[in-house]
Structures are given as structure tokens and as C-alpha cells.
Design a protein around this motif. Structure first.
Motif, PDB file in Angstrom:
ATOM      1  N   GLU A  89       0.828  -1.202   0.000  1.00 20.29           N
ATOM      2  CA  GLU A  89       0.000   0.000   0.000  1.00 20.29           C
ATOM      3  C   GLU A  89       0.861   1.250   0.000  1.00 20.29           C
ATOM      4  OE1 GLU A  89      -3.112   0.279   2.890  1.00 20.29           O
ATOM      5  OE2 GLU A  89      -3.287  -1.893   2.906  1.00 20.29           O
ATOM      6  N   PRO A  90       0.294   2.343  -0.505  1.00 22.54           N
ATOM      7  CA  PRO A  90       1.027   3.601  -0.452  1.00 22.54           C
ATOM      8  C   PRO A  90       1.371   3.945   0.999  1.00 22.54           C
ATOM      9  CG  PRO A  90      -0.929   3.825  -1.820  1.00 22.54           C
ATOM     10  CD  PRO A  90      -1.006   2.473  -1.178  1.00 22.54           C
ATOM     11  N   GLY A  91       2.571   4.396   1.234  1.00 18.18           N
ATOM     12  CA  GLY A  91       2.962   4.825   2.571  1.00 18.18           C
ATOM     13  C   GLY A  91       3.477   3.721   3.465  1.00 18.18           C
ATOM     14  N   ILE A  92       3.518   2.500   2.977  1.00 20.95           N
ATOM     15  CA  ILE A  92       3.914   1.376   3.826  1.00 20.95           C
ATOM     16  C   ILE A  92       5.442   1.338   3.999  1.00 20.95           C
ATOM     17  CG2 ILE A  92       4.193  -0.484   2.092  1.00 20.95           C
ATOM     18  CD1 ILE A  92       2.018  -0.841   5.130  1.00 20.95           C
ATOM     19  N   GLY A  93       6.182   1.893   3.055  1.00 22.46           N
ATOM     20  CA  GLY A  93       7.642   1.934   3.199  1.00 22.46           C
ATOM     21  C   GLY A  93       8.399   1.276   2.057  1.00 22.46           C
ATOM     22  N   LYS A  94       7.770   1.137   0.918  1.00 26.03           N
ATOM     23  CA  LYS A  94       8.440   0.482  -0.216  1.00 26.03           C
ATOM     24  C   LYS A  94       9.647   1.279  -0.691  1.00 26.03           C
ATOM     25  CE  LYS A  94       4.668   0.654  -2.673  1.00 26.03           C
ATOM     26  NZ  LYS A  94       3.819   1.295  -1.667  1.00 26.03           N
ATOM     27  N   SER A  95       9.459   2.596  -0.853  1.00 28.24           N
ATOM     28  CA  SER A  95      10.573   3.418  -1.313  1.00 28.24           C
ATOM     29  C   SER A  95      11.709   3.392  -0.302  1.00 28.24           C
ATOM     30  CB  SER A  95      10.114   4.857  -1.530  1.00 28.24           C
ATOM     31  OG  SER A  95       9.072   4.895  -2.466  1.00 28.24           O
ATOM     32  N   THR A  96      11.345   3.417   0.980  1.00 31.63           N
ATOM     33  CA  THR A  96      12.356   3.378   2.034  1.00 31.63           C
ATOM     34  C   THR A  96      13.146   2.074   1.969  1.00 31.63           C
ATOM     35  OG1 THR A  96      10.845   4.669   3.407  1.00 31.63           O
ATOM     36  CG2 THR A  96      12.685   3.600   4.528  1.00 31.63           C
ATOM     37  N   LEU A  97      12.442   0.964   1.871  1.00 30.02           N
ATOM     38  CA  LEU A  97      13.105  -0.338   1.820  1.00 30.02           C
ATOM     39  C   LEU A  97      14.059  -0.405   0.626  1.00 30.02           C
ATOM     40  CD1 LEU A  97      13.275  -3.269   2.936  1.00 30.02           C
ATOM     41  CD2 LEU A  97      11.543  -3.887   1.263  1.00 30.02           C
ATOM     42  N   LEU A 145      16.596  13.637   0.652  1.00 33.75           N
ATOM     43  CA  LEU A 145      16.175  13.913   2.020  1.00 33.75           C
ATOM     44  C   LEU A 145      15.946  12.602   2.768  1.00 33.75           C
ATOM     45  CD1 LEU A 145      15.695  16.703   3.202  1.00 33.75           C
ATOM     46  CD2 LEU A 145      13.237  16.304   2.967  1.00 33.75           C
ATOM     47  N   ARG A 146      15.256  11.669   2.104  1.00 32.27           N
ATOM     48  CA  ARG A 146      15.023  10.358   2.707  1.00 32.27           C
ATOM     49  C   ARG A 146      16.358   9.632   2.887  1.00 32.27           C
ATOM     50  NH1 ARG A 146      11.621   7.765  -0.876  1.00 32.27           N
ATOM     51  NH2 ARG A 146       9.736   8.215   0.282  1.00 32.27           N
ATOM     52  N   GLY A 147      17.191   9.723   1.870  1.00 33.15           N
ATOM     53  CA  GLY A 147      18.496   9.064   1.924  1.00 33.15           C
ATOM     54  C   GLY A 147      19.336   9.524   3.098  1.00 33.15           C
ATOM     55  N   GLN A 148      19.222  10.810   3.435  1.00 32.62           N
ATOM     56  CA  GLN A 148      20.019  11.316   4.554  1.00 32.62           C
ATOM     57  C   GLN A 148      19.594  10.678   5.868  1.00 32.62           C
ATOM     58  OE1 GLN A 148      19.496  15.441   3.670  1.00 32.62           O
ATOM     59  NE2 GLN A 148      21.479  15.594   2.635  1.00 32.62           N
ATOM     60  N   ARG A 149      18.284  10.444   6.012  1.00 30.91           N
ATOM     61  CA  ARG A 149      17.817   9.757   7.229  1.00 30.91           C
ATOM     62  C   ARG A 149      18.334   8.336   7.276  1.00 30.91           C
ATOM     63  NH1 ARG A 149      11.432  10.915   7.273  1.00 30.91           N
ATOM     64  NH2 ARG A 149      11.515   9.840   9.276  1.00 30.91           N
ATOM     65  N   LEU A 150      18.551   7.743   6.119  1.00 29.65           N
ATOM     66  CA  LEU A 150      18.948   6.341   6.059  1.00 29.65           C
ATOM     67  C   LEU A 150      20.460   6.177   6.007  1.00 29.65           C
ATOM     68  CD1 LEU A 150      16.397   5.203   3.331  1.00 29.65           C
ATOM     69  CD2 LEU A 150      16.137   5.099   5.803  1.00 29.65           C
ATOM     70  N   GLU A 191      10.641  -2.933  11.648  1.00 29.57           N
ATOM     71  CA  GLU A 191       9.990  -1.850  12.372  1.00 29.57           C
ATOM     72  C   GLU A 191      10.444  -0.543  11.740  1.00 29.57           C
ATOM     73  OE1 GLU A 191      10.621  -2.043  16.573  1.00 29.57           O
ATOM     74  OE2 GLU A 191       8.869  -0.787  16.976  1.00 29.57           O
ATOM     75  N   MET A 192       9.495   0.339  11.521  1.00 28.98           N
ATOM     76  CA  MET A 192       9.831   1.631  10.915  1.00 28.98           C
ATOM     77  C   MET A 192      10.145   2.624  12.019  1.00 28.98           C
ATOM     78  SD  MET A 192      10.014   3.402   8.003  1.00 28.98           S
ATOM     79  CE  MET A 192       8.896   3.234   6.626  1.00 28.98           C
ATOM     80  N   ASP A 193      11.372   3.130  12.060  1.00 31.49           N
ATOM     81  CA  ASP A 193      11.654   4.193  13.022  1.00 31.49           C
ATOM     82  C   ASP A 193      12.238   5.389  12.270  1.00 31.49           C
ATOM     83  OD1 ASP A 193      14.350   3.766  12.612  1.00 31.49           O
ATOM     84  OD2 ASP A 193      14.677   2.673  14.476  1.00 31.49           O
ATOM     85  N   GLU A 194      12.821   6.335  13.007  1.00 27.83           N
ATOM     86  CA  GLU A 194      13.244   7.564  12.319  1.00 27.83           C
ATOM     87  C   GLU A 194      14.453   7.360  11.413  1.00 27.83           C
ATOM     88  OE1 GLU A 194      15.199   7.123  16.115  1.00 27.83           O
ATOM     89  OE2 GLU A 194      13.083   7.105  15.558  1.00 27.83           O
ATOM     90  N   LYS A 195      15.112   6.189  11.548  1.00 24.08           N
ATOM     91  CA  LYS A 195      16.240   5.905  10.666  1.00 24.08           C
ATOM     92  C   LYS A 195      15.889   4.839   9.632  1.00 24.08           C
ATOM     93  CE  LYS A 195      20.409   7.238  13.154  1.00 24.08           C
ATOM     94  NZ  LYS A 195      20.095   7.272  14.602  1.00 24.08           N
ATOM     95  N   GLY A 196      14.604   4.728   9.303  1.00 21.67           N
ATOM     96  CA  GLY A 196      14.192   3.774   8.277  1.00 21.67           C
ATOM     97  C   GLY A 196      13.724   2.456   8.858  1.00 21.67           C
ATOM     98  N   LEU A 197      13.800   1.411   8.070  1.00 21.37           N
ATOM     99  CA  LEU A 197      13.288   0.108   8.477  1.00 21.37           C
ATOM    100  C   LEU A 197      14.375  -0.698   9.182  1.00 21.37           C
ATOM    101  CD1 LEU A 197      11.517  -0.423   5.118  1.00 21.37           C
ATOM    102  CD2 LEU A 197      10.320  -0.493   7.301  1.00 21.37           C
TER     103      LEU A 197
HETATM  104  P1  TYD Z   1       7.711   5.381   1.940  1.00 19.91           P
HETATM  105  O1  TYD Z   1       8.921   4.550   1.776  1.00 19.91           O
HETATM  106  O2  TYD Z   1       7.675   6.680   1.236  1.00 19.91           O
HETATM  107  O3  TYD Z   1       6.398   4.551   1.525  1.00 19.91           O
HETATM  108  P2  TYD Z   1       5.916   4.022   0.065  1.00 19.91           P
HETATM  109  O4  TYD Z   1       7.032   4.165  -0.890  1.00 19.91           O
HETATM  110  O5  TYD Z   1       5.503   2.595   0.297  1.00 19.91           O
HETATM  111  O6  TYD Z   1       4.732   4.836  -0.323  1.00 19.91           O
HETATM  112  O7  TYD Z   1       7.582   5.615   3.509  1.00 19.91           O
HETATM  113  C1  TYD Z   1       6.394   5.803   4.146  1.00 19.91           C
HETATM  114  C2  TYD Z   1       6.449   6.343   5.544  1.00 19.91           C
HETATM  115  O8  TYD Z   1       7.576   5.985   6.274  1.00 19.91           O
HETATM  116  C3  TYD Z   1       6.387   7.835   5.558  1.00 19.91           C
HETATM  117  O9  TYD Z   1       5.126   8.186   6.114  1.00 19.91           O
HETATM  118  C4  TYD Z   1       7.473   8.289   6.464  1.00 19.91           C
HETATM  119  C5  TYD Z   1       7.938   7.050   7.149  1.00 19.91           C
HETATM  120  N1  TYD Z   1       9.393   7.009   7.395  1.00 19.91           N
HETATM  121  C6  TYD Z   1       9.855   6.846   8.682  1.00 19.91           C
HETATM  122  O10 TYD Z   1       9.103   6.733   9.642  1.00 19.91           O
HETATM  123  N2  TYD Z   1      11.221   6.797   8.902  1.00 19.91           N
HETATM  124  C7  TYD Z   1      12.109   6.914   7.900  1.00 19.91           C
HETATM  125  O11 TYD Z   1      13.348   6.860   8.141  1.00 19.91           O
HETATM  126  C8  TYD Z   1      11.622   7.083   6.574  1.00 19.91           C
HETATM  127  C9  TYD Z   1      12.572   7.243   5.425  1.00 19.91           C
HETATM  128  C10 TYD Z   1      10.261   7.127   6.361  1.00 19.91           C
END
Ligand code: TYD
Ligand code: MG
Length: 451
Positions: free
Chosen positions: A91-99, A128-133, A260-266
Motif C-alpha cells: 500500500e502507499p505509505g507502507i515503506g516500499k521506497s524506504t526499503l 532527504l530520505r536518503g540522509q535519514r537512512l 519496524e519503521m523508526d526515524e532511521k528507516g526500516l
Molecule cells: P515510503 O517509503 O515513502 O512509503 P511508500 O514508498 O511505500 O509509499 O515511507 C512511508 C512512511 O515511512 C512515511 O510516512 C514516512 C515514514 N518514514 C519513517 O518513519 N522513517 C524513515 O526513516 C523514513 C525514510 C520514512
């Protein structure tokens, strides 16, 4: 150039030469959308090949590249096979781009050249996302582009080892006039990437959005075209995510990893059982711990039952979250018939907390005992776990890999297991002496043992 008009169901992928109000395949209304396909003169040309004698077929040596995320490697069968194409749905927002950005980072750090193509976000947003990761950026190339032919031209120039397309719904081929995200477009995009990646031995990942309502026609209709299908699931308001393999041409399926999703990614969770049992209430009626299998891995999870008198007389509720609805209805009927309870005036709710879903029949006995515990208003002792399939006569049937389940239970400090009679003989449990096996033939016996 010839053009052909077809109508495709955006829900299930059914195609028809004329418009229909209702899709005859999935039964949804008004889901057929006109799509004009221009059949390009050259068409799809595959190299001509002759039959080969079986014994002359060379053994393919699969080179796998591993990421730094051990859990991810396991789900994908021990690493990403060179030249394979992987669909990552969720689903959108689940963390695919982050992973996938985390995976890109890992590949890049190992010296593999990665091309991350985004049709959804700007390069600045990705950075911006990359910097958190903690992405360093050596070997990692970003491209903001949605035109497929331009994407392939760029990939041809850059020659990456890994290609990531975020997402398959935003990319479009100029060969087709239908809009991005339609069935014919996502198929065309996948097809072209597939052929490109196979000939160049590039491993590619396609991200596909799926919505809860089941509008997953796009990604769903791609499953047969790709080598590996991964689904990324979880509840939006929970921090954990489950990654599962649904199909894998190069490895086992239904492996599972929890993040688990935290402020530094998955962050990978090495011990999912402990994680899912963390908040389990002690000494509360209606809660039991089941020992189930997810792929090759055992998982302990809580099942909760709540029975309360209904406000909907004549039509009481049967609600399940995380369990199969029909199977649960069957088990409730069994409890009425074999254990003498009546749910006629009662609403019955069953829940697997944390948003997990348990599909294995080995959870049957635990569902039944959760309901019985609630009806008796007696808590199940905290050191007991349960597994077993239940048949329509109330008999408890053996399940696969009992030893794997016992070991997981023992490692989390459970010392009593209610299980099918004869599923496991006592000398087999040699490795785990301090666990007591409470065998039961049928549900009445199981209920007597427990209460
Ligand atoms: P995202 O990867 O953009 O989801 P998708 O590609 O599946 O649509 O990430 C979704 C959520 O993750 C977004 O609401 C913010 C959160 N997030 C964190 O909590 N911590 C992080 O380090 C990052 C990069 C994202
Ligand atoms: Mg995204």
C-alpha cells in the motif's frame, strides 16, 4: 501502424473487445476502461532458438548478491539473483521506497552500480530520505523520469547492475496511448524492463502500489511475468511491517521478515515471536498463544476472542481480524455442537493483535480454546502455547514440523504445549527436555486439559 481498442478491467485485468458495465470475470461494476494499443510494426521479437537435448542443457550458475539486511536476503532466497526481476507490492505509505533505498545503499556500498528511477518524487525528496537512512551515495544514481523508452536509453548508457523503478504505475511507454497505471501500460512497462534486464543481466526491482480495496489489478496482473513477488504489509498506525515472498523462481516462498519503521528507516526484527507477544495481557480470559509457521519459520502469536451478548438479535455478528472468516465460522459451529455452548444471542469477535494474519489450519485449536477461555471466563496460564488442526468431528489432526514449533516455544520460555495426539513422540523432543507435551485427541479433551 495498426491500432487496436480493448477494454480492460482495472480490477482484475480481464479484457474485452467491447465495453461492459460489469466485468464478467470479477463481477465489479464500471471497471472496464478503454485502452488503445498501438501494435508496433516490429512487435515483440524474441531470439529464435532450437530445441536442446535435456542432458546438454548447461547448469545455470546463479550469482546472488546479498544486501546488508539479512532478513531481506532470507525472504528473497539468499540474495538477489543476477538478472532477476522482482516485484515489490504494497500500500502507499507502507515503506516500499524506504526499503528499496536502503537496499540500494547496501548494493552501492558493495560496489554495485545502482540506478534508482523515481516517477513519484523529486531527486531532492529522495536525497532527504536518503540522509535519514545514512546513504553515502557512491555508485548510486538517481533519475527522475517516467518515460519508459527514455528510462531504458539511460540505463543502456549507465549500465547499472541493479535497476529500481519506483513505481511501475508512474512509468509509461510511448508505444501505447493509454494513461500510466492502466493494465496495458503496467504490463508493457514490465515486459520491456524484463527483456532489457534479462539480456543485460541487470537485477531489477519494480515497485507496485496496491490499495486495500483490492484495486491491485496493475501489480496483480504482473505476478506471472516476474521472477519474484514480494509483498510489504502492515497496519499504517503500527510501526512494524511484514515482508513476504509470494512467488520465487529461485527460492522458497512464504518466507517472512518483520521490520519496524523508526526515524532511521526500516530495522529488521530478529525475533518476531517476542515482538508480537510483547504486549500480551497476562491472566486475561480469551487470550491464547498459538505456535504457527510462516514459511519455514515458526511464529508465536496471540489470538484473542471476545463473546458478548448481541444487539442484533436474529443476526449476531461474527467478526474476525487476521483469521479466515469462513474457517472461524466452522470452528464456532464445532464449539456449539461438541462443547455445548450456544452463540445464538452472542456476537463473537476474534482478533490477531498487531495486524498479523494467520492462515495456517494449525491455528484451529488455538482459536477454539480462545473462545472457550472467554466463555468460561478463565485465563489460559501464561506458559501454555497451542497448535493443531481441527476436523469437523472435533478431532485434532497432526500438523507439519512439530519440532520446529516446540523449539520456538521453548526458546521464548513456554513450557507447556497443547498439541495433537501422536503428532510428536516423546523421544523426538530430545533437544528440548523442559517442555511438557499435553496431547489431545479431540477438542473436548483439549478443553479439559487446559481448564
Ligand atoms: P515510503 O517509503 O515513502 O512509503 P511508500 O514508498 O511505500 O509509499 O515511507 C512511508 C512512511 O515511512 C512515511 O510516512 C514516512 C515514514 N518514514 C519513517 O518513519 N522513517 C524513515 O526513516 C523514513 C525514510 C520514512
Ligand atoms: Mg514511494
Amino acid at each position: 501502424m495498426k491500432t487496436k481498442t480493448t477494454f480492460s478491467c482495472q480490477n482484475c485485468g480481464f479484457q474485452s473487445p467491447k465495453w461492459l458495465g460489469r466485468c464478467p470475470s470479477c463481477g465489479e461494476w464500471e471497471t472496464l476502461v478503454e485502452e488503445i494499443e498501438e501494435q508496433s510494426a516490429e512487435g515483440f521479437s524474441f531470439p529464435v532458438s532450437d530445441p536442446v537435448l535435456y542432458k546438454d542443457v548447461k547448469e545455470a550458475k546463479k550469482r546472488r548478491i546479498k544486501t546488508g539486511i539479512e532478513e531481506f536476503n532470507r525472504v528473497i532466497g539468499g540474495g538477489v539473483v543476477l538478472g532477476s526481476i522482482v516485484l515489490v507490492g504494497g500500500e502507499p505509505g507502507i515503506g516500499k521506497s524506504t526499503l528499496l533505498l536502503q537496499i540500494s545503499r547496501d548494493f552501492a556500498e558493495q560496489g554495485e552500480k545502482v540506478l534508482y528511477i523515481s516517477g513519484e518524487e523529486s531527486l531532492e525528496q529522495i536525497k532527504l530520505r536518503g540522509q535519514r537512512l545514512g546513504v553515502q551515495g557512491e555508485n548510486l544514481y538517481l533519475l527522475a523520469e517516467t518515460n519508459l523508452e527514455r528510462i531504458i536509453a539511460q540505463a543502456e548508457k549507465l549500465k547499472p547492475q541493479i535497476l529500481i523503478l519506483d513505481s511501475v504505475q508512474t512509468a509509461f511507454s510511448s508505444k501505447l496511448s493509454s494513461s500510466p497505471g492502466t493494465i496495458s501500460q503496467v504490463r508493457e512497462v514490465t515486459n520491456q524492463i524484463f527483456r532489457f534486464a534479462k539480456t543485460r543481466e541487470i537485477s531489477s526491482f519494480l515497485i507496485g502500489h496496491i490499495t486495500k480495496e483490492g484495486s491491485l489489478a496493475g501489480p496483480k496482473s504482473l505476478e506471472h511475468m516476474v521472477d519474484v513477488v514480494l509483498y510489504f504489509e502492515g497496519e499504517r498506525d503500527h510501526s512494524y511491517r511484514v515482508l513476504r515472498a509470494l512467488k520465487n523462481r529461485f527460492g522458497p516462498v512464504s518466507e517472512l521478515a518483520v521490520f519496524e519503521m523508526d526515524e532511521k528507516g526500516l530495522q529488521a526484527i530478529a525475533n518476531p515471536s517476542a515482538f508480537f507477544l510483547k504486549e500480551r495481557p497476562k491472566d486475561e480470559a480469551g487470550s491464547v498463544v498459538v505456535c504457527t509457521l510462516k514459511g519455514s519459520r515458526p511464529l508465536l502469536a496471540e489470538i484473542q476472542a471476545l463473546v458478548s451478548s448481541t444487539l442484533f438479535s436474529g443476526n449476531p455478528r461474527r467478526m474476525t481480524v487476521g483469521l479466515d472468516h469462513f474457517r472461524t465460522a466452522m470452528l464456532l459451529a464445532l464449539i456449539e455442537r461438541k462443547l455445548g455452548y450456544s452463540f445464538a444471542g452472542e456476537d463473537v469477535y476474534l482478533n490477531v493483535p498487531g495486524g498479523l494474519s494467520l492462515e495456517e489450519p494449525a491455528t484451529d485449536l488455538a482459536v477454539i480454546l480462545a473462545v472457550v477461555s472467554c466463555m468460561k471466563n478463565k485465563a489460559v496460564p501464561p506458559d501454555v502455547t497451542i497448535f493443531g488442526e481441527v476436523g469437523l468431528s472435533g478431532e485434532i489432526r497432526s500438523v507439519s514440523q512439530p519440532l520446529t514449533r516446540l523449539k520456538e516455544a521453548a526458546s521464548l520460555g513456554f513450557n507447556k504445549v497443547i498439541l495433537p495426539k501422536g503428532n510428536m513422540n516423546n523421544k523426538d523432543k530430545g533437544g528440548i527436555p523442559d517442555i511438557q507435551l499435553l496431547e489431545a485427541k479431540n477438542i473436548r479433551e483439549a478443553s479439559q486439559i487446559l481448564f
